[in-house]
Design an enzyme around this catalytic site. Structure first.
Site, PDB file in Angstrom:
ATOM      1  N   GLY A  53      47.932  31.592  45.470  1.00  0.00           N
ATOM      2  CA  GLY A  53      48.065  33.038  45.288  1.00  0.00           C
ATOM      3  C   GLY A  53      49.100  33.523  46.292  1.00  0.00           C
ATOM      4  O   GLY A  53      49.029  33.188  47.485  1.00  0.00           O
ATOM      5  N   ARG A  86      56.133  25.545  48.399  1.00  0.00           N
ATOM      6  CA  ARG A  86      56.159  26.181  47.067  1.00  0.00           C
ATOM      7  C   ARG A  86      57.298  27.209  47.055  1.00  0.00           C
ATOM      8  O   ARG A  86      57.357  28.073  47.934  1.00  0.00           O
ATOM      9  CB  ARG A  86      54.816  26.858  46.757  1.00  0.00           C
ATOM     10  CG  ARG A  86      53.648  25.869  46.716  1.00  0.00           C
ATOM     11  CD  ARG A  86      52.425  26.465  46.058  1.00  0.00           C
ATOM     12  NE  ARG A  86      52.589  26.599  44.626  1.00  0.00           N
ATOM     13  CZ  ARG A  86      51.760  27.299  43.845  1.00  0.00           C
ATOM     14  NH1 ARG A  86      50.736  27.935  44.372  1.00  0.00           N
ATOM     15  NH2 ARG A  86      51.955  27.363  42.548  1.00  0.00           N
ATOM     16  N   ASP A 221      54.336  36.915  41.827  1.00  0.00           N
ATOM     17  CA  ASP A 221      54.747  36.015  42.913  1.00  0.00           C
ATOM     18  C   ASP A 221      56.063  36.447  43.543  1.00  0.00           C
ATOM     19  O   ASP A 221      56.333  36.151  44.704  1.00  0.00           O
ATOM     20  CB  ASP A 221      54.849  34.575  42.402  1.00  0.00           C
ATOM     21  CG  ASP A 221      53.467  33.981  42.297  1.00  0.00           C
ATOM     22  OD1 ASP A 221      52.752  34.299  41.324  1.00  0.00           O
ATOM     23  OD2 ASP A 221      53.071  33.244  43.221  1.00  0.00           O
ATOM     24  N   ASN A 231      55.535  35.562  37.597  1.00  0.00           N
ATOM     25  CA  ASN A 231      54.091  35.372  37.779  1.00  0.00           C
ATOM     26  C   ASN A 231      53.681  34.109  37.033  1.00  0.00           C
ATOM     27  O   ASN A 231      54.501  33.485  36.338  1.00  0.00           O
ATOM     28  CB  ASN A 231      53.325  36.601  37.290  1.00  0.00           C
ATOM     29  CG  ASN A 231      51.862  36.568  37.721  1.00  0.00           C
ATOM     30  OD1 ASN A 231      51.559  36.326  38.895  1.00  0.00           O
ATOM     31  ND2 ASN A 231      50.946  36.791  36.794  1.00  0.00           N
ATOM     32  N   LYS A 232      52.419  33.756  37.145  1.00  0.00           N
ATOM     33  CA  LYS A 232      51.897  32.525  36.555  1.00  0.00           C
ATOM     34  C   LYS A 232      52.353  32.343  35.110  1.00  0.00           C
ATOM     35  O   LYS A 232      52.345  33.296  34.329  1.00  0.00           O
ATOM     36  CB  LYS A 232      50.372  32.553  36.641  1.00  0.00           C
ATOM     37  CG  LYS A 232      49.646  31.379  36.041  1.00  0.00           C
ATOM     38  CD  LYS A 232      50.107  30.019  36.554  1.00  0.00           C
ATOM     39  CE  LYS A 232      50.037  29.889  38.051  1.00  0.00           C
ATOM     40  NZ  LYS A 232      50.731  28.671  38.545  1.00  0.00           N
TER      41      LYS A 232
HETATM   42  O1  MRU Z   1      50.040  28.853  41.213  1.00  0.00           O
HETATM   43  P1  MRU Z   1      49.189  29.951  41.776  1.00  0.00           P
HETATM   44  O2  MRU Z   1      47.743  29.809  41.445  1.00  0.00           O
HETATM   45  O3  MRU Z   1      49.435  30.146  43.257  1.00  0.00           O
HETATM   46  O4  MRU Z   1      49.712  31.259  41.033  1.00  0.00           O
HETATM   47  C1  MRU Z   1      49.151  32.501  41.347  1.00  0.00           C
HETATM   48  C2  MRU Z   1      49.679  33.609  40.551  1.00  0.00           C
HETATM   49  O5  MRU Z   1      50.556  33.457  39.725  1.00  0.00           O
HETATM   50  C3  MRU Z   1      49.171  34.973  40.886  1.00  0.00           C
HETATM   51  O6  MRU Z   1      49.153  35.789  39.754  1.00  0.00           O
HETATM   52  C4  MRU Z   1      50.110  35.598  41.934  1.00  0.00           C
HETATM   53  O7  MRU Z   1      50.279  34.739  43.009  1.00  0.00           O
HETATM   54  C5  MRU Z   1      49.605  36.884  42.426  1.00  0.00           C
HETATM   55  S1  MRU Z   1      48.190  36.690  43.441  1.00  0.00           S
HETATM   56  C6  MRU Z   1      47.711  38.192  43.987  1.00  0.00           C
END
Ligand code: MRU
Length: 335
Positions: A53, A86, A221, A231-232
Site C-alpha cells: 500500500g 518497488r 500509488d 493504481n492497482k
Molecule cells: O501492490 P499493492 O498491494 O501495494 O498495491 C496497492 C494499491 O494499489 C493501493 O490501491 C494503493 O497503494 C493505495 S493504498 C492507500
C-alpha cells in the site's frame, strides 16, 4: 477490537530501535509479525508485499532508514536499497527524501506515520460526504489500515461513512493475482462490521452497468501533475465502466501520493512482477507447463475518467492540473 480513531491492528510499529511488521502475505489465515532491527529485512518485506500500500510502503521505508541509523550503518545506502524495492508508489521516494533530510531519522519516521493517521481521518470525513445513505460502493485492491497505517484512504472513506451511521454496502473486487481485496479488504470490512460482498474482478463492469453500484472509491500509488492516476491493475477497467454508465469514480489519496514532478501518466513507471503470481493460485501451479504470463502490477487511469480526487487538504475536481499545481506549491511552502 475496533476503535473509532485508528486501526484495529497495527500493520507496522516502531519500538526501541526495532520494527514490527504484520506479515500481510499470511492474512487473513495467520496473524504473524516480522520483528527486526535490520533494514534489509524491511526491504525484503516491501518487495514480497508483506508490507504494502503506497503510504505504508513509505512509512516502512522511513523506519528502515531509521534502523540503519540506529545501528550506525549508512542511511544513504539503506535508502538506496529500500528505494529499489518497488518503483510505482511515489510515497516511497517521498518518505525517503524526508528522513534523509532529517537530523532525527527515527523521529521523522514516527512523524510521517502520525501525519498519515491524521490525514486519513480528515480525508475520511471529506470523502464520506460523497456517500449517500443506503449506497452500494465498489472498491478495488486494499486501501485500508493495511495500506496506510491509519484508517485507510478509499477504505477509510467507507469506514468513516459507516461510523457516521450511514448504511453502506461494499462490493470488494478480489484483485487478482494477490487477492488484496478478497484477503485484506474483506478482513478489514469484517472487523468493522461493514456489510460486503467479494466479487471477481471480471464482475465489476457488469454490476456497474446493471445499476448495482452508486459510487466507486479507489486509492492511488502515484498521481501525475495532470491527475492521471496509477493504481492497482484493474482500476482502469473499473474507471472505464463507471464512466460509460455515469457512476462517479473517486480517487482517494494523501497529498504525498501526488507527484507534481511527473507531468502525465505516460511517464509513470509500472512495476512488472514475476509471472509465478499469475501462473499459480494459492501456491499451486494453475497454468499448464510451458505457459508464460505478463504481470503488470498497476495501470493508469486517465484524469478525464476521474470524478474527483479526495485528499486531506480538500476534494479536487477536474480539470486537475491547476488544483494540483496550487496544492503542491502550498505543500512545498509548508515544509
Ligand atoms: O501492490 P499493492 O498491494 O501495494 O498495491 C496497492 C494499491 O494499489 C493501493 O490501491 C494503493 O497503494 C493505495 S493504498 C492507500
Amino acid at each position: 477490537m475496533s476503535s473509532n480513531y485508528g486501526p484495529a491492528f497495527e500493520p507496522i510499529e516502531w519500538h526501541r530501535n526495532r520494527v514490527r511488521i504484520l506479515d500481510q502475505t499470511l492474512l487473513p489465515g495467520d496473524v504473524r509479525y516480522i520483528e527486526t532491527d535490520d533494514y534489509r529485512v524491511v526491504a525484503d518485506a516491501i518487495r514480497r508485499l508483506a508490507v504494502r500500500g503506497a503510504p505504508l510502503i513509505g512509512i516502512a521505508a522511513a523506519y528502515g532508514v531509521a534502523l540503519a541509523a540506529a545501528r550506525g550503518e549508512s542511511a544513504t545506502d539503506a535508502a538506496e536499497t529500500l528505494r529499489a524495492t518497488r518503483p510505482t508508489a511515489v510515497n516511497l521516494g517521498w518518505a525517503l527524501e524526508r528522513v534523509l533530510a532529517a537530523s532525527d531519522v527515527a523521529g521523522e519516521a514516527i512523524l510521517i506515520h502520525d501525519e498519515q493517521r491524521a490525514a486519513d481521518l480528515r480525508t475520511g470525513e471529506l470523502g464520506a460526504e460523497l456517500i449517500a445513505d443506503g449506497a452500494t460502493v465498489l472498491t478495488h485492491c486494499n486501501t485500508g489500515s493495511l495500506a496506510t497505517g491509519g484508517i485507510g484512504s478509499a477504505l477509510g472513506v467507507i469506514k468513516m461513512a459507516h461510523r457516521q451511521g450511514k448504511r453502506v454496502h461494499v462490493l470488494a473486487d478480489e484483485t487478482r493475482p494477490l487477492l488484496q481485496g478478497a484477503r485484506l479488504t474483506a478482513w478489514e470490512l469484517h472487523q468493522e462490521g461493514i456489510p460486503f460482498e467479494i466479487i471477481v474482478d471480471g464482475a465489476a463492469a457488469g454490476l456497474i452497468a446493471g445499476g448495482d453500484v452508486q459510487a466507486v472509491f479507489v486509492g492511488a500509488d502515484r498521481i501525475a501533475a495532470n491527475g492521471d492516476t496509477a493504481n492497482k491493475v484493474g482500476t482502469y477497467g473499473v474507471a472505464l465502466a463507471s464512466h460509460a454508465h455515469d457512476v462517479p469514480f473517486y480517487v482517494v489519496a494523501p497529498v504525498s501520493t501526488i507527484d507534481a514532478r511527473t507531468a502525465t501518466g505516460d511517464a509513470i513507471v509500472i512495476e512488472d512482477r514475476g509471472e509465478d503470481e499469475v501462473l499459480s493460485f494459492a501456491g499451486a501451479r494453475s497454468a499448464p507447463g510451458g505457459a508464460v504470463a505478463r504481470n503488470p502490477a498497476f495501470d493508469v487511469t486517465p484524469a478525464h475518467l476521474i470524478s474527483a480526487i479526495v485528499t486531506e487538504r480538500g476534494v479536487l475536481r477536474g480539470p486537475f492540473g491547476g488544483a494540483i499545481a496550487e496544492l503542491s506549491a502550498r505543500e512545498a511552502a509548508l515544509r
